[in-house]
Design a protein around this motif. Structure first.
Motif, PDB file in Angstrom:
ATOM      1  N   ALA A  56       0.845  -1.211   0.000  1.00  0.00           N
ATOM      2  CA  ALA A  56       0.000   0.000   0.000  1.00  0.00           C
ATOM      3  C   ALA A  56       0.877   1.258   0.000  1.00  0.00           C
ATOM      4  O   ALA A  56       0.640   2.197  -0.767  1.00  0.00           O
ATOM      5  CB  ALA A  56      -0.925  -0.014   1.215  1.00  0.00           C
ATOM      6  N   GLY A  57       1.918   1.239   0.852  1.00  0.00           N
ATOM      7  CA  GLY A  57       2.802   2.408   0.924  1.00  0.00           C
ATOM      8  C   GLY A  57       3.520   2.661  -0.399  1.00  0.00           C
ATOM      9  O   GLY A  57       3.633   3.807  -0.848  1.00  0.00           O
ATOM     10  N   LEU A  60       1.326   4.318  -2.929  1.00  0.00           N
ATOM     11  CA  LEU A  60       1.147   5.761  -2.679  1.00  0.00           C
ATOM     12  C   LEU A  60       2.395   6.545  -3.080  1.00  0.00           C
ATOM     13  O   LEU A  60       2.298   7.619  -3.683  1.00  0.00           O
ATOM     14  CB  LEU A  60       0.807   6.004  -1.203  1.00  0.00           C
ATOM     15  N   ARG A  61       3.558   5.994  -2.756  1.00  0.00           N
ATOM     16  CA  ARG A  61       4.800   6.694  -3.133  1.00  0.00           C
ATOM     17  C   ARG A  61       4.932   6.779  -4.652  1.00  0.00           C
ATOM     18  O   ARG A  61       5.365   7.804  -5.190  1.00  0.00           O
ATOM     19  CB  ARG A  61       6.024   6.004  -2.501  1.00  0.00           C
ATOM     20  N   LYS A  77      -0.337  13.538   3.580  1.00  0.00           N
ATOM     21  CA  LYS A  77      -0.734  12.456   4.502  1.00  0.00           C
ATOM     22  C   LYS A  77       0.503  11.679   4.956  1.00  0.00           C
ATOM     23  O   LYS A  77       0.670  11.403   6.144  1.00  0.00           O
ATOM     24  CB  LYS A  77      -1.709  11.491   3.816  1.00  0.00           C
ATOM     25  N   ILE A  78       1.351  11.336   4.001  1.00  0.00           N
ATOM     26  CA  ILE A  78       2.542  10.553   4.354  1.00  0.00           C
ATOM     27  C   ILE A  78       3.443  11.352   5.297  1.00  0.00           C
ATOM     28  O   ILE A  78       3.946  10.829   6.290  1.00  0.00           O
ATOM     29  CB  ILE A  78       3.310  10.105   3.082  1.00  0.00           C
ATOM     30  N   LYS A  82      -0.379  10.064   8.434  1.00  0.00           N
ATOM     31  CA  LYS A  82      -1.833   9.830   8.447  1.00  0.00           C
ATOM     32  C   LYS A  82      -2.231   8.960   7.246  1.00  0.00           C
ATOM     33  O   LYS A  82      -1.501   8.865   6.259  1.00  0.00           O
ATOM     34  CB  LYS A  82      -2.576  11.168   8.322  1.00  0.00           C
ATOM     35  N   LEU A  83      -3.422   8.383   7.356  1.00  0.00           N
ATOM     36  CA  LEU A  83      -3.890   7.520   6.277  1.00  0.00           C
ATOM     37  C   LEU A  83      -4.650   8.319   5.224  1.00  0.00           C
ATOM     38  O   LEU A  83      -5.415   9.225   5.560  1.00  0.00           O
ATOM     39  CB  LEU A  83      -4.810   6.417   6.827  1.00  0.00           C
ATOM     40  N   VAL A  84      -4.458   7.953   3.986  1.00  0.00           N
ATOM     41  CA  VAL A  84      -5.250   8.559   2.899  1.00  0.00           C
ATOM     42  C   VAL A  84      -6.671   7.978   2.998  1.00  0.00           C
ATOM     43  O   VAL A  84      -6.870   6.934   3.625  1.00  0.00           O
ATOM     44  CB  VAL A  84      -4.637   8.271   1.502  1.00  0.00           C
ATOM     45  N   GLY A 109       0.555  -3.503   4.545  1.00  0.00           N
ATOM     46  CA  GLY A 109       0.167  -2.147   4.940  1.00  0.00           C
ATOM     47  C   GLY A 109      -1.301  -1.829   4.757  1.00  0.00           C
ATOM     48  O   GLY A 109      -1.699  -0.659   4.820  1.00  0.00           O
ATOM     49  N   ARG A 112      -5.396  -1.024   7.481  1.00  0.00           N
ATOM     50  CA  ARG A 112      -4.836  -0.630   8.772  1.00  0.00           C
ATOM     51  C   ARG A 112      -5.708   0.317   9.572  1.00  0.00           C
ATOM     52  O   ARG A 112      -5.231   0.992  10.477  1.00  0.00           O
ATOM     53  CB  ARG A 112      -3.407  -0.145   8.666  1.00  0.00           C
ATOM     54  N   ASN A 116     -10.513   1.341   6.538  1.00  0.00           N
ATOM     55  CA  ASN A 116      -9.863   0.539   5.484  1.00  0.00           C
ATOM     56  C   ASN A 116     -10.558  -0.820   5.359  1.00  0.00           C
ATOM     57  O   ASN A 116     -10.842  -1.299   4.258  1.00  0.00           O
ATOM     58  CB  ASN A 116      -8.395   0.255   5.824  1.00  0.00           C
ATOM     59  N   ARG A 151      13.449   7.416   2.295  1.00  0.00           N
ATOM     60  CA  ARG A 151      12.058   7.829   2.494  1.00  0.00           C
ATOM     61  C   ARG A 151      11.978   9.086   3.343  1.00  0.00           C
ATOM     62  O   ARG A 151      12.575   9.156   4.415  1.00  0.00           O
ATOM     63  CB  ARG A 151      11.263   6.693   3.165  1.00  0.00           C
TER      64      ARG A 151
HETATM   65  O1  C5P Z   1       3.285   0.978   4.956  1.00  0.00           O
HETATM   66  P1  C5P Z   1       4.165   2.169   4.780  1.00  0.00           P
HETATM   67  O2  C5P Z   1       4.981   2.501   5.999  1.00  0.00           O
HETATM   68  O3  C5P Z   1       4.999   2.122   3.537  1.00  0.00           O
HETATM   69  O4  C5P Z   1       3.152   3.417   4.576  1.00  0.00           O
HETATM   70  C1  C5P Z   1       3.660   4.710   4.387  1.00  0.00           C
HETATM   71  C2  C5P Z   1       2.539   5.701   4.537  1.00  0.00           C
HETATM   72  O5  C5P Z   1       1.556   5.499   3.512  1.00  0.00           O
HETATM   73  C3  C5P Z   1       1.752   5.635   5.837  1.00  0.00           C
HETATM   74  O6  C5P Z   1       2.439   6.261   6.915  1.00  0.00           O
HETATM   75  C4  C5P Z   1       0.496   6.395   5.437  1.00  0.00           C
HETATM   76  O7  C5P Z   1       0.715   7.785   5.402  1.00  0.00           O
HETATM   77  C5  C5P Z   1       0.284   5.886   4.003  1.00  0.00           C
HETATM   78  N1  C5P Z   1      -0.659   4.729   3.974  1.00  0.00           N
HETATM   79  C6  C5P Z   1      -2.029   4.982   3.952  1.00  0.00           C
HETATM   80  N2  C5P Z   1      -2.924   3.943   3.979  1.00  0.00           N
HETATM   81  C7  C5P Z   1      -2.488   2.663   4.005  1.00  0.00           C
HETATM   82  C8  C5P Z   1      -1.102   2.388   3.986  1.00  0.00           C
HETATM   83  C9  C5P Z   1      -0.206   3.445   3.971  1.00  0.00           C
HETATM   84  O8  C5P Z   1      -2.445   6.136   3.926  1.00  0.00           O
HETATM   85  N3  C5P Z   1      -3.374   1.671   4.051  1.00  0.00           N
END
Ligand code: C5P
Ligand code: MG
Length: 210
Positions: A56-57, A60-61, A77-78, A82-84, A109, A112, A116, A151
């Motif tokens: 998931a991360g 997003l990246r 958010k990252i 915070k979560l998207v 990921g 969470r 979600n 990162r």
């Molecule tokens: O899992 P990872 O540490 O790579 O996730 C990085 C960031 O991506 C999280 O801190 C969060 O901001 C975002 N994320 C999210 N929703 C998820 C997984 C990751 O918003 N389900």
């Protein structure tokens, strides 16, 4: 090792990924605090058991890198740990699932938060089981501080926020535990040691071991 509503993406003809348009696929979810080795172990799981890995991360990246119209929101958010929004995250996951053309996935990921999880329940993704990588904050912070993956969110200010946000996964784990779907893995062991315990979990799911 111990055993222990949201609406589907709408209005999305381009992605065409709602529950009615996608055949069922199955997933193993890998959850744990930042620095517990979710992606590292998921890559190994994918190799070992022939599953398709989605992080998931990483998704997003990649979106941020692509400079899509959502990249500013995602970046913020990252940066704040915070979560998207869940429907957004789910849509991206489903897009990659469809693009892969595969049927069996290891996804790290996600889910969470309960939000979600609700979004997930509106999709055609079935949960096989969940690996909960258990790791203390001390060990995780030590790893994150030394890992040098480039990162932006591996800085102590954001790491603290990511740990706060991580707490939203506990009710999710409780739901899965209630269904007997969680394997708790001691993620403080070496990479190889953790993988060994993960393999034991897979032996209880023979059809995934092919
Ligand atoms: O899992 P990872 O540490 O790579 O996730 C990085 C960031 O991506 C999280 O801190 C969060 O901001 C975002 N994320 C999210 N929703 C998820 C997984 C990751 O918003 N389900
Ligand atoms: Mg990761």
């Amino acid at each position: 090792m111990e055993k222990g509503k949201h609406v589907a993406p709408t209005d999305d003809k381009e992605m065409n990924v709602g529950v009615s348009t996608m055949n069922k696929v199955s997933a193993i979810f890998v959850l744990g605090p930042p620095g517990s080795g979710k992606s590292t172990q998921s890559r190994l799981i994918a190799e070992q058991f022939g599953l398709f890995h989605i992080s998931a991360g990483d998704i997003l990246r990649a979106e941020v890198e692509s400079g899509s119209e959502d990249s500013i929101m995602i970046k913020a958010k990252i940066a704040n740990g915070k979560l998207v929004p869940s429907d957004f995250m789910t849509r991206l996951l489903l897009r990659d699932i469809q693009k892969s053309g595969k049927k069996k996935f290891v996804i790290d990921g996600f889910p969470r938060s309960m939000d979600n999880l609700n979004a997930l329940s509106s999709t055609a993704i079935e949960t096989e089981f969940v690996l909960h990588l258990v790791c203390s904050k001390e060990v995780a912070i030590e790893r994150l501080s030394n890992r040098n993956e480039g990162r932006d969110d591996d800085n102590i200010k954001t790491i603290v926020k990511r740990f706060e946000c991580f707490e939203s996964v506990f009710p999710v784990l409780e739901c899965y535990e209630f269904k007997g779907k969680v394997y708790k893995i001691d993620a403080e062991k070496s990479k190889e040691g953790v993988m060994q315990d993960i393999k034991s979990a897979f032996t209880m799911h023979p059809r995934l071991c092919s």
